[in-house]
Design a protein around this motif. Structure first.
Motif, PDB file in Angstrom:
ATOM      1  N   ALA A  69       0.829  -1.213   0.000  1.00 60.37           N
ATOM      2  CA  ALA A  69       0.000   0.000   0.000  1.00 60.37           C
ATOM      3  C   ALA A  69       0.859   1.256   0.000  1.00 60.37           C
ATOM      4  CB  ALA A  69      -0.942  -0.008   1.202  1.00 60.37           C
ATOM      5  N   ILE A  70       1.967   1.235   0.729  1.00 58.73           N
ATOM      6  CA  ILE A  70       2.871   2.393   0.764  1.00 58.73           C
ATOM      7  C   ILE A  70       3.514   2.585  -0.610  1.00 58.73           C
ATOM      8  CG2 ILE A  70       5.053   3.255   1.708  1.00 58.73           C
ATOM      9  CD1 ILE A  70       4.169   1.934   4.400  1.00 58.73           C
ATOM     10  N   GLN A  71       3.961   1.487  -1.205  1.00 57.99           N
ATOM     11  CA  GLN A  71       4.588   1.583  -2.523  1.00 57.99           C
ATOM     12  C   GLN A  71       3.606   2.071  -3.589  1.00 57.99           C
ATOM     13  OE1 GLN A  71       6.105  -2.379  -3.048  1.00 57.99           O
ATOM     14  NE2 GLN A  71       7.935  -1.992  -1.816  1.00 57.99           N
ATOM     15  N   GLU A  72       2.348   1.716  -3.420  1.00 57.11           N
ATOM     16  CA  GLU A  72       1.327   2.077  -4.402  1.00 57.11           C
ATOM     17  C   GLU A  72       0.357   3.117  -3.824  1.00 57.11           C
ATOM     18  OE1 GLU A  72      -0.419  -1.554  -5.926  1.00 57.11           O
ATOM     19  OE2 GLU A  72       1.539  -2.518  -6.049  1.00 57.11           O
ATOM     20  N   TYR A  73       0.893   4.007  -2.988  1.00 60.56           N
ATOM     21  CA  TYR A  73       0.066   4.960  -2.252  1.00 60.56           C
ATOM     22  C   TYR A  73      -0.817   5.836  -3.141  1.00 60.56           C
ATOM     23  CZ  TYR A  73       3.289   8.745  -3.434  1.00 60.56           C
ATOM     24  OH  TYR A  73       4.024   9.672  -4.103  1.00 60.56           O
ATOM     25  N   LYS A  74      -0.408   6.048  -4.363  1.00 54.36           N
ATOM     26  CA  LYS A  74      -1.213   6.897  -5.249  1.00 54.36           C
ATOM     27  C   LYS A  74      -2.556   6.267  -5.581  1.00 54.36           C
ATOM     28  CE  LYS A  74       2.615   9.434  -7.189  1.00 54.36           C
ATOM     29  NZ  LYS A  74       3.346   9.882  -8.351  1.00 54.36           N
ATOM     30  N   ASN A  75      -2.664   4.967  -5.357  1.00 55.84           N
ATOM     31  CA  ASN A  75      -3.925   4.261  -5.624  1.00 55.84           C
ATOM     32  C   ASN A  75      -4.814   4.182  -4.384  1.00 55.84           C
ATOM     33  OD1 ASN A  75      -2.959   3.765  -8.229  1.00 55.84           O
ATOM     34  ND2 ASN A  75      -1.997   1.861  -7.581  1.00 55.84           N
ATOM     35  N   ILE A  76      -4.305   4.631  -3.249  1.00 57.07           N
ATOM     36  CA  ILE A  76      -5.049   4.601  -1.991  1.00 57.07           C
ATOM     37  C   ILE A  76      -5.757   5.937  -1.805  1.00 57.07           C
ATOM     38  CG2 ILE A  76      -4.785   4.447   0.528  1.00 57.07           C
ATOM     39  CD1 ILE A  76      -4.313   1.781  -0.760  1.00 57.07           C
ATOM     40  N   GLN A 127     -12.708  -6.291  -1.851  1.00 55.74           N
ATOM     41  CA  GLN A 127     -12.693  -5.797  -3.236  1.00 55.74           C
ATOM     42  C   GLN A 127     -12.068  -4.404  -3.349  1.00 55.74           C
ATOM     43  OE1 GLN A 127     -13.203  -7.814  -5.806  1.00 55.74           O
ATOM     44  NE2 GLN A 127     -13.406  -9.279  -4.138  1.00 55.74           N
ATOM     45  N   LYS A 128     -12.330  -3.535  -2.373  1.00 57.50           N
ATOM     46  CA  LYS A 128     -11.793  -2.172  -2.445  1.00 57.50           C
ATOM     47  C   LYS A 128     -10.267  -2.170  -2.416  1.00 57.50           C
ATOM     48  CE  LYS A 128     -13.506   0.842   0.488  1.00 57.50           C
ATOM     49  NZ  LYS A 128     -13.715   1.841   1.560  1.00 57.50           N
ATOM     50  N   ILE A 129      -9.674  -2.929  -1.498  1.00 56.58           N
ATOM     51  CA  ILE A 129      -8.213  -2.939  -1.413  1.00 56.58           C
ATOM     52  C   ILE A 129      -7.602  -3.655  -2.614  1.00 56.58           C
ATOM     53  CG2 ILE A 129      -7.950  -5.012   0.035  1.00 56.58           C
ATOM     54  CD1 ILE A 129      -5.722  -3.381   1.540  1.00 56.58           C
ATOM     55  N   LYS A 130      -8.263  -4.708  -3.090  1.00 57.42           N
ATOM     56  CA  LYS A 130      -7.742  -5.429  -4.258  1.00 57.42           C
ATOM     57  C   LYS A 130      -7.825  -4.577  -5.526  1.00 57.42           C
ATOM     58  CE  LYS A 130      -8.190  -9.912  -4.660  1.00 57.42           C
ATOM     59  NZ  LYS A 130      -8.817 -11.237  -4.795  1.00 57.42           N
ATOM     60  N   ALA A 131      -8.798  -3.690  -5.585  1.00 49.72           N
ATOM     61  CA  ALA A 131      -8.920  -2.799  -6.737  1.00 49.72           C
ATOM     62  C   ALA A 131      -7.917  -1.645  -6.659  1.00 49.72           C
ATOM     63  CB  ALA A 131     -10.342  -2.253  -6.823  1.00 49.72           C
ATOM     64  N   SER A 132      -7.388  -1.406  -5.464  1.00 49.20           N
ATOM     65  CA  SER A 132      -6.499  -0.264  -5.245  1.00 49.20           C
ATOM     66  C   SER A 132      -5.017  -0.604  -5.328  1.00 49.20           C
ATOM     67  CB  SER A 132      -6.782   0.369  -3.882  1.00 49.20           C
ATOM     68  OG  SER A 132      -8.127   0.789  -3.813  1.00 49.20           O
ATOM     69  N   ILE A 133      -4.644  -1.786  -4.860  1.00 44.71           N
ATOM     70  CA  ILE A 133      -3.221  -2.161  -4.843  1.00 44.71           C
ATOM     71  C   ILE A 133      -3.054  -3.576  -5.397  1.00 44.71           C
ATOM     72  CG2 ILE A 133      -2.702  -0.675  -2.874  1.00 44.71           C
ATOM     73  CD1 ILE A 133      -2.563  -3.250  -1.137  1.00 44.71           C
ATOM     74  N   SER A 134      -1.813  -3.939  -5.629  1.00 38.29           N
ATOM     75  CA  SER A 134      -1.485  -5.311  -6.048  1.00 38.29           C
ATOM     76  C   SER A 134      -1.530  -6.185  -4.803  1.00 38.29           C
ATOM     77  CB  SER A 134      -0.095  -5.358  -6.665  1.00 38.29           C
ATOM     78  OG  SER A 134       0.033  -4.427  -7.701  1.00 38.29           O
ATOM     79  N   TYR A 135      -2.717  -6.601  -4.449  1.00 40.67           N
ATOM     80  CA  TYR A 135      -2.906  -7.340  -3.198  1.00 40.67           C
ATOM     81  C   TYR A 135      -2.102  -8.631  -3.242  1.00 40.67           C
ATOM     82  CZ  TYR A 135      -5.534  -8.249   1.096  1.00 40.67           C
ATOM     83  OH  TYR A 135      -5.902  -8.441   2.410  1.00 40.67           O
ATOM     84  N   PRO A 136      -1.224  -8.827  -2.261  1.00 45.61           N
ATOM     85  CA  PRO A 136      -0.331  -9.996  -2.300  1.00 45.61           C
ATOM     86  C   PRO A 136      -1.060 -11.307  -2.009  1.00 45.61           C
ATOM     87  CG  PRO A 136      -0.021  -8.774  -0.273  1.00 45.61           C
ATOM     88  CD  PRO A 136      -0.992  -7.983  -1.102  1.00 45.61           C
ATOM     89  N   ARG A 137      -0.421 -12.385  -2.396  1.00 48.24           N
ATOM     90  CA  ARG A 137      -0.926 -13.715  -2.043  1.00 48.24           C
ATOM     91  C   ARG A 137      -0.697 -13.889  -0.547  1.00 48.24           C
ATOM     92  NH1 ARG A 137       0.321 -19.103  -5.276  1.00 48.24           N
ATOM     93  NH2 ARG A 137      -1.832 -18.841  -5.896  1.00 48.24           N
ATOM     94  N   LEU A 138      -1.707 -14.325   0.166  1.00 46.63           N
ATOM     95  CA  LEU A 138      -1.626 -14.422   1.622  1.00 46.63           C
ATOM     96  C   LEU A 138      -1.353 -15.849   2.079  1.00 46.63           C
ATOM     97  CD1 LEU A 138      -4.592 -12.061   2.538  1.00 46.63           C
ATOM     98  CD2 LEU A 138      -2.175 -11.498   2.279  1.00 46.63           C
TER      99      LEU A 138
END
Length: 157
Positions: A69-76, A127-138
């Motif tokens: 999220a920090i790396q892709e902060y522009k999408n948050i 869905q919101k976080i997955k649409a905003s960042i490259s959500y990692p495999r958990l």
């Protein structure tokens, strides 16, 4: 809501991550810790039939999500709340089985009735976080439980 109000009032940036059923090493409050440590210490414990559904998040996944999220902060989006979880529900009885398998517990369980005010399904909408960042495999629950039980064994000795 208090944080959101404060951030708006003072024009401060704010993002809230809502974590669902966090568990793992160094956690001593989760149901996973309670059950695994009770089995390992041969203490009496009580569980329900396990029909409830929960979404579990391994603690080691939290920094990975936050770093992404920090790396892709522009999408948050400032001021938003993002659910942090797997988005998948697991019945408590299935989680119990994973713990029992990992601890070689074979005794017969006598289950309690569920509390009247029990909430039956708690699965995060991610869905919101997955649409905003490259959500990692958990971390899969069975792998996280194995790591957690390993830590519990070490911490109990």
């Amino acid at each position: 809501l208090l944080y959101q109000d404060f951030a708006r009032q003072y024009s401060l940036p704010l993002v809230i991550f809502r974590l669902f059923n966090l568990y793992g090493p160094y956690d001593t409050k989760s149901v996973i810790y309670y059950l695994a440590s009770s089995v390992l210490l041969e203490k009496d414990f009580k569980v329900t039939k396990g029909d409830q559904v929960r979404d579990y998040l391994y603690c080691g996944d939290v920094p990975v999500i936050v770093e992404t999220a920090i790396q892709e902060y522009k999408n948050i989006t400032d001021g938003e709340i993002y659910n942090m979880a797997t988005g998948e529900g697991t019945k408590l009885r299935d989680m119990f089985s994973m713990i029992f398998r990992e601890t070689s517990y074979t005794k017969t369980l006598h289950s309690l009735d569920s509390p009247r005010n029990e909430y039956w399904k708690q699965t995060a909408d991610i869905q919101k976080i997955k649409a905003s960042i490259s959500y990692p495999r958990l971390t899969p629950l069975d792998v996280g439980i194995k790591k957690t039980i390993s830590w519990i064994k070490e911490s109990l000795t």
